[in-house]
Design a protein around this motif. Sequence first.
Motif, PDB file in Angstrom:
ATOM      1  N   ILE A 208       0.839  -1.200   0.000  1.00 11.94           N
ATOM      2  CA  ILE A 208       0.000   0.000   0.000  1.00 11.94           C
ATOM      3  C   ILE A 208       0.872   1.247   0.000  1.00 11.94           C
ATOM      4  O   ILE A 208       1.911   1.291   0.663  1.00 11.94           O
ATOM      5  CB  ILE A 208      -0.892   0.029   1.265  1.00 11.94           C
ATOM      6  N   ILE A 209       0.428   2.266  -0.728  1.00 12.42           N
ATOM      7  CA  ILE A 209       0.988   3.610  -0.592  1.00 12.42           C
ATOM      8  C   ILE A 209      -0.197   4.555  -0.497  1.00 12.42           C
ATOM      9  O   ILE A 209      -1.027   4.615  -1.411  1.00 12.42           O
ATOM     10  CB  ILE A 209       1.874   4.003  -1.786  1.00 12.42           C
ATOM     11  N   ALA A 210      -0.300   5.277   0.602  1.00  8.40           N
ATOM     12  CA  ALA A 210      -1.412   6.208   0.802  1.00  8.40           C
ATOM     13  C   ALA A 210      -0.885   7.602   1.087  1.00  8.40           C
ATOM     14  O   ALA A 210      -0.035   7.777   1.968  1.00  8.40           O
ATOM     15  CB  ALA A 210      -2.305   5.744   1.943  1.00  8.40           C
ATOM     16  N   ALA A 211      -1.374   8.578   0.335  1.00 13.03           N
ATOM     17  CA  ALA A 211      -0.992   9.972   0.534  1.00 13.03           C
ATOM     18  C   ALA A 211      -2.086  10.682   1.307  1.00 13.03           C
ATOM     19  O   ALA A 211      -3.239  10.761   0.843  1.00 13.03           O
ATOM     20  CB  ALA A 211      -0.780  10.658  -0.816  1.00 13.03           C
ATOM     21  N   ASP A 212      -1.754  11.178   2.493  1.00 11.42           N
ATOM     22  CA  ASP A 212      -2.726  11.810   3.380  1.00 11.42           C
ATOM     23  C   ASP A 212      -3.891  10.830   3.563  1.00 11.42           C
ATOM     24  O   ASP A 212      -3.672   9.654   3.777  1.00 11.42           O
ATOM     25  CB  ASP A 212      -3.167  13.161   2.813  1.00 11.42           C
ATOM     26  N   THR A 213      -5.114  11.312   3.461  1.00 11.64           N
ATOM     27  CA  THR A 213      -6.270  10.408   3.428  1.00 11.64           C
ATOM     28  C   THR A 213      -7.052  10.684   2.151  1.00 11.64           C
ATOM     29  O   THR A 213      -8.279  10.610   2.121  1.00 11.64           O
ATOM     30  CB  THR A 213      -7.179  10.616   4.657  1.00 11.64           C
ATOM     31  N   ALA A 214      -6.323  10.963   1.067  1.00  7.48           N
ATOM     32  CA  ALA A 214      -6.974  11.372  -0.175  1.00  7.48           C
ATOM     33  C   ALA A 214      -6.825  10.360  -1.304  1.00  7.48           C
ATOM     34  O   ALA A 214      -7.756  10.160  -2.085  1.00  7.48           O
ATOM     35  CB  ALA A 214      -6.417  12.724  -0.624  1.00  7.48           C
ATOM     36  N   ILE A 215      -5.667   9.750  -1.419  1.00 12.25           N
ATOM     37  CA  ILE A 215      -5.404   8.857  -2.541  1.00 12.25           C
ATOM     38  C   ILE A 215      -4.547   7.693  -2.076  1.00 12.25           C
ATOM     39  O   ILE A 215      -3.650   7.873  -1.247  1.00 12.25           O
ATOM     40  CB  ILE A 215      -4.723   9.623  -3.705  1.00 12.25           C
ATOM     41  N   ALA A 216      -4.828   6.502  -2.593  1.00 17.94           N
ATOM     42  CA  ALA A 216      -4.065   5.326  -2.171  1.00 17.94           C
ATOM     43  C   ALA A 216      -3.881   4.372  -3.338  1.00 17.94           C
ATOM     44  O   ALA A 216      -4.776   4.203  -4.168  1.00 17.94           O
ATOM     45  CB  ALA A 216      -4.768   4.610  -1.021  1.00 17.94           C
ATOM     46  N   LEU A 217      -2.717   3.753  -3.384  1.00 21.91           N
ATOM     47  CA  LEU A 217      -2.428   2.683  -4.333  1.00 21.91           C
ATOM     48  C   LEU A 217      -2.387   1.372  -3.567  1.00 21.91           C
ATOM     49  O   LEU A 217      -1.630   1.229  -2.599  1.00 21.91           O
ATOM     50  CB  LEU A 217      -1.076   2.925  -5.020  1.00 21.91           C
ATOM     51  N   ILE A 218      -3.216   0.420  -3.980  1.00 25.95           N
ATOM     52  CA  ILE A 218      -3.206  -0.929  -3.418  1.00 25.95           C
ATOM     53  C   ILE A 218      -2.835  -1.868  -4.557  1.00 25.95           C
ATOM     54  O   ILE A 218      -3.515  -1.900  -5.585  1.00 25.95           O
ATOM     55  CB  ILE A 218      -4.571  -1.316  -2.832  1.00 25.95           C
ATOM     56  N   SER A 219      -1.761  -2.615  -4.398  1.00 22.99           N
ATOM     57  CA  SER A 219      -1.229  -3.386  -5.523  1.00 22.99           C
ATOM     58  C   SER A 219      -0.661  -4.717  -5.069  1.00 22.99           C
ATOM     59  O   SER A 219      -0.334  -4.906  -3.883  1.00 22.99           O
ATOM     60  CB  SER A 219      -0.133  -2.572  -6.224  1.00 22.99           C
ATOM     61  N   SER A 220      -0.533  -5.638  -5.996  1.00 22.40           N
ATOM     62  CA  SER A 220       0.179  -6.885  -5.713  1.00 22.40           C
ATOM     63  C   SER A 220       1.686  -6.659  -5.732  1.00 22.40           C
ATOM     64  O   SER A 220       2.448  -7.532  -5.311  1.00 22.40           O
ATOM     65  CB  SER A 220      -0.198  -7.951  -6.746  1.00 22.40           C
ATOM     66  N   ALA A 221       2.137  -5.487  -6.201  1.00 20.86           N
ATOM     67  CA  ALA A 221       3.562  -5.222  -6.396  1.00 20.86           C
ATOM     68  C   ALA A 221       4.267  -4.806  -5.111  1.00 20.86           C
ATOM     69  O   ALA A 221       3.844  -3.869  -4.424  1.00 20.86           O
ATOM     70  CB  ALA A 221       3.748  -4.129  -7.444  1.00 20.86           C
ATOM     71  N   ASN A 222       5.352  -5.511  -4.776  1.00 17.10           N
ATOM     72  CA  ASN A 222       6.234  -5.071  -3.713  1.00 17.10           C
ATOM     73  C   ASN A 222       7.022  -3.847  -4.182  1.00 17.10           C
ATOM     74  O   ASN A 222       7.016  -3.504  -5.367  1.00 17.10           O
ATOM     75  CB  ASN A 222       7.227  -6.186  -3.354  1.00 17.10           C
ATOM     76  N   LEU A 223       7.716  -3.219  -3.241  1.00 16.74           N
ATOM     77  CA  LEU A 223       8.566  -2.084  -3.603  1.00 16.74           C
ATOM     78  C   LEU A 223       9.935  -2.591  -4.043  1.00 16.74           C
ATOM     79  O   LEU A 223      10.944  -2.451  -3.349  1.00 16.74           O
ATOM     80  CB  LEU A 223       8.685  -1.115  -2.429  1.00 16.74           C
ATOM     81  N   THR A 224       9.952  -3.201  -5.217  1.00 15.97           N
ATOM     82  CA  THR A 224      11.184  -3.672  -5.832  1.00 15.97           C
ATOM     83  C   THR A 224      11.203  -3.194  -7.278  1.00 15.97           C
ATOM     84  O   THR A 224      10.140  -2.969  -7.876  1.00 15.97           O
ATOM     85  CB  THR A 224      11.295  -5.205  -5.808  1.00 15.97           C
TER      86      THR A 224
END
Length: 269
Positions: A208-224
């Motif tokens: 997950i990457i979430a900016a503030d409480t406005a936008i979020a990316l939920i993905s199967s991808a690790n941070l690699t």
Amino acid sequence: MNHEILVDTIAGIAADLPPAHISAWAAVLMSVDKPSAAVEAALINARPGFSTSTHARSLVQAWDATAHKLPGTAIAVALRSAALIQEQAASRRTDLVISGPISPSVSVRLTSSVVIEVIRAARNSLLIVSFAAYGVAEVIAELGAAAARGVRVDLVLEGSVGNGGTLRGPAGASAAFSQLTDSATFWHWPAHRRAAAAKSRSALHAKIIAADTAIALISSANLTDQALSTNLEVGVVIKDPMVTQRLVRHFEALMGEGAGVLERTSPGR
């Protein structure tokens, strides 16, 4: 009269025409009293472009057939209202995000570019959750830049087997972000707070990457590097503040003093 025809026509125009066309058409409609060929021509001339003549004809015909007694001001207000609703819906729309092979028949966004976009969108806080992490120099630089502009950065990362996590190898995911030690807060899920079944231990597997409480990316991808580019990965970017807020609040509760299962850690633990 069946006003649904006019309603559907206005909704379709609001969805198809850009904001500048909508504004120009509303200005024309505000100055007329009834539908006519002259109004159709004025709409076409107000903002020429692809398919405007078809839309102008459809609008005037639907207006004349179902609500010809309505003044142009009413049609203008309806058109602007429909366009505003379209704009608000678009700003909260969920988009598909992928890594790896691209399908020629479906429009998608690339994981690598969305990750950077979400990080740059943060003004107050960033929540980063990942199972594995290595490489991603651009992501690390963007997180450092976010911290430098005053954004609070929380990194929730899986640990190595030797330190209570499930990642094999000598180091946990936090090692990839060691240069952010002084600018971010690191979190881990300690072994004594994880459920275990036989020889298996629960894993911190969310991405997950979430900016503030406005936008979020939920993905199967690790941070690699590989997950953000060549792996076949799929995710969604959510622009609905209500959904994003619930997601962030969930992790904030997991980080809560005493009651939360997550603990602060340092890189490499």
